[in-house]
Scaffold this motif. Structure first.
Motif, short mmCIF file in Angstrom:
data_model
loop_
_atom_site.label_atom_id
_atom_site.label_comp_id
_atom_site.label_asym_id
_atom_site.label_seq_id
_atom_site.Cartn_x
_atom_site.Cartn_y
_atom_site.Cartn_z
N HIS A 58 0.84 -1.20 0.00
CA HIS A 58 0.00 0.00 0.00
C HIS A 58 0.87 1.25 0.00
N PRO A 59 0.50 2.29 -0.78
CA PRO A 59 1.32 3.52 -0.84
C PRO A 59 1.50 4.17 0.52
N ASP A 60 0.43 4.11 1.37
CA ASP A 60 0.54 4.75 2.68
C ASP A 60 1.34 3.91 3.66
N GLY A 61 1.59 2.65 3.33
CA GLY A 61 2.29 1.79 4.26
C GLY A 61 3.74 1.56 3.91
N ILE A 62 4.23 2.17 2.85
CA ILE A 62 5.63 2.00 2.45
C ILE A 62 6.52 2.60 3.51
N THR A 67 12.43 5.76 5.57
CA THR A 67 13.69 5.62 6.31
C THR A 67 14.20 6.94 6.85
N SER A 68 13.37 8.02 6.76
CA SER A 68 13.82 9.31 7.27
C SER A 68 13.85 9.28 8.79
N GLY A 69 14.60 10.20 9.36
CA GLY A 69 14.77 10.23 10.81
C GLY A 69 13.55 10.69 11.56
N ASP A 70 12.57 11.32 10.87
CA ASP A 70 11.38 11.84 11.55
C ASP A 70 10.31 10.78 11.76
N ARG A 71 10.42 9.65 11.12
CA ARG A 71 9.41 8.61 11.24
C ARG A 71 9.58 7.84 12.54
N ILE A 72 8.44 7.27 13.05
CA ILE A 72 8.46 6.41 14.23
C ILE A 72 8.69 4.99 13.78
N HIS A 73 9.71 4.34 14.31
CA HIS A 73 10.09 2.99 13.87
C HIS A 73 9.03 1.96 14.29
N GLY A 74 8.70 1.10 13.36
CA GLY A 74 7.86 -0.05 13.70
C GLY A 74 6.37 0.20 13.57
N VAL A 75 5.91 1.37 13.07
CA VAL A 75 4.49 1.63 12.91
C VAL A 75 4.22 2.07 11.49
N THR A 76 2.96 1.92 11.08
CA THR A 76 2.57 2.39 9.76
C THR A 76 2.35 3.89 9.77
N LEU A 77 2.19 4.46 8.59
CA LEU A 77 1.99 5.90 8.49
C LEU A 77 0.70 6.33 9.16
N GLU A 78 -0.36 5.52 9.03
CA GLU A 78 -1.64 5.86 9.67
C GLU A 78 -1.52 5.87 11.18
N GLN A 79 -0.82 4.84 11.73
CA GLN A 79 -0.64 4.79 13.18
C GLN A 79 0.21 5.95 13.66
N GLU A 80 1.22 6.31 12.88
CA GLU A 80 2.08 7.43 13.28
C GLU A 80 1.29 8.74 13.31
N GLU A 81 0.41 8.95 12.33
CA GLU A 81 -0.38 10.18 12.29
C GLU A 81 -1.32 10.25 13.48
N ARG A 82 -1.90 9.12 13.88
CA ARG A 82 -2.78 9.12 15.06
C ARG A 82 -2.00 9.45 16.33
N ILE A 83 -0.78 8.91 16.44
CA ILE A 83 0.03 9.18 17.62
C ILE A 83 0.40 10.67 17.69
N GLN A 84 0.81 11.22 16.56
CA GLN A 84 1.20 12.63 16.54
C GLN A 84 0.00 13.54 16.82
N ALA A 85 -1.17 13.17 16.31
CA ALA A 85 -2.36 13.98 16.56
C ALA A 85 -2.73 13.97 18.03
N ARG A 86 -2.64 12.81 18.66
CA ARG A 86 -2.95 12.71 20.09
C ARG A 86 -1.97 13.52 20.93
N GLU A 87 -0.67 13.47 20.56
CA GLU A 87 0.33 14.25 21.28
C GLU A 87 0.05 15.75 21.15
N ALA A 88 -0.33 16.19 19.95
CA ALA A 88 -0.64 17.61 19.75
C ALA A 88 -1.86 18.02 20.57
#
Length: 288
Positions: A56-60, A63-84
Motif C-alpha cells: 500500500h502507498p501509505d504503508g511503504i 527511512t527518514s529520521g522523523d518517522r516512528i520505527h515499527g508503525v505504519t503511516l496511519e498509526q504514526e499520524e494518530r500518535i502525533q495527533a494525540r500528542e498535539a
C-alpha cells in the motif's frame, strides 16, 4: 589411457552449508552443540498485514529520521495527533489558572473593538424636574385621567407619563391629551364608549348597561343589542361560536377584548372567542 573419475561439478559454499545443515555440530570435546536462541515466527495475521503495508502507498516504509520505527503511516499520524491534542489541553489548563485572565481578555477585546462598556443609566422620577406649580397641575390632571379611564395604568403611572411630557417642553393641556390617547390604547383600559371609534387599536374594553336587545337576524348570532354608558352607546354583537354568557337588559356588564367593526361609517363591537364578559355588580351582596 587413464580415465578421469573426478567430477567437474563445482559446489558453492552456500550449497555445502545447505547439504551440511542436517549434520549435528560438536564442540572441541565431541559433545553436540545445542542452539538455545529462541525462534520467533510471525502469525498469519502479521504476515498478511506486512504484505498489505508493504504494497500500500501509505504503508511503504520511510527511512527518514522523523518517522516512528515499527508503525505504519496511519498509526504514526494518530500518535502525533494525540500528542498535539495533549499539548493543547495542557496549555489551556496552564493559561486558565492565571489570575485575572478574564479581566485582561475583556480589556483586550474592548481595546480591539474601540468601544467601552456603556455607562449605567441613571433612572430618576421626571416629577423631580418640575416646578411646584407644574407638579400640582400634573397631579390634578392625573387624578382626572384615572377617573375617566379605568382598568389601565395606575394614577402614579399616569402622573409620571404626564410629568415626562411636561419636562420635555409640552404644555399641560397637550400632555393630557397625549396621555389620554396612550392610556385608552393600553391593554385592559376601560374606554368610554363615545371614544371607541377614535381609539387606535383593533380591540377595546368597555363597560356599561345593556340598554336594548334585538332579535338576531342570523342563526350564527347569539345576541345583538346596544350597550351604553355616560358618554354614549354602541351596538354589540355576540357570535354563537364565542360561547359567551347570555346578558339581560338592564345588566351592567364589561366587555373585554371586543373587536371593533365598521359598517357604513358606523363603529360597532363584536364579542369573539378571545373576548370575555364580566358582571361587575354580581355578587355584591353588601349593597343589597
Amino acid at each position: 589411457m587413464s580415465s578421469n573419475n573426478a567430477s567437474g561439478k563445482v559446489v558453492s559454499v552456500d550449497e555445502q552449508a545447505f547439504e551440511n545443515a542436517g549434520e549435528q555440530a560438536v564442540d572441541e570435546e565431541g559433545f553436540p552443540v545445542v542452539d538455545e536462541t529462541p525462534e520467533f515466527e510471525a502469525t498469519v495475521e502479521q504476515e498478511t498485514q506486512a504484505k498489505v503495508d508493504a504494497n500500500h502507498p501509505d504503508g511503504i516504509a520511510d527511512t527518514s529520521g522523523d518517522r516512528i520505527h515499527g508503525v505504519t503511516l496511519e498509526q504514526e499520524e494518530r500518535i502525533q495527533a494525540r500528542e498535539a491534542e495533549l499539548e493543547h489541553i495542557s496549555a489551556q489548563a496552564e493559561l486558565g489558572g492565571q489570575d485575572g485572565r478574564a479581566e485582561r481578555t475583556r480589556e483586550v477585546v474592548v481595546e480591539q473593538c474601540g468601544r467601552d462598556e456603556p455607562e449605567p443609566v441613571e433612572r430618576t422620577d421626571p416629577r423631580e424636574k418640575l416646578t411646584q406649580e407644574e407638579l400640582g397641575a400634573v397631579n390634578t390632571q392625573a387624578m382626572r385621567i384615572s377617573d375617566e379611564v379605568q382598568g389601565g395604568w395606575s394614577r402614579a403611572v399616569v402622573a409620571k407619563q404626564l410629568a415626562e411630557k411636561v419636562a420635555r417642553g409640552r404644555d399641560v393641556t397637550k400632555a393630557v391629551l397625549e396621555t389620554l390617547e396612550e392610556l385608552k390604547a393600553a391593554p385592559g383600559a376601560i374606554v368610554p364608549i363615545a371614544d371607541v371609534p377614535d381609539v387606535p387599536v383593533g380591540e377595546v374594553t368597555v363597560e356599561g348597561t345593556i340598554e336594548t336587545l334585538w332579535e338576531p337576524s342570523s342563526t350564527s348570532i347569539q345576541q345583538v343589542g346596544l350597550i351604553a354608558d355616560d358618554s354614549g352607546k354602541i351596538k354589540f354583537t355576540v357570535w354563537n361560536k364565542s360561547n359567551q354568557t347570555v346578558v339581560q337588559e338592564g345588566e351592567t356588564v364589561r366587555f373585554r377584548a371586543a373587536a371593533k367593526n365598521w359598517y357604513e361609517g358606523r363603529c360597532s363591537i363584536a364579542l369573539t372567542g378571545w373576548s370575555r364578559i364580566e358582571f361587575p355588580e354580581r355578587g355584591r351582596w353588601w349593597e343589597e
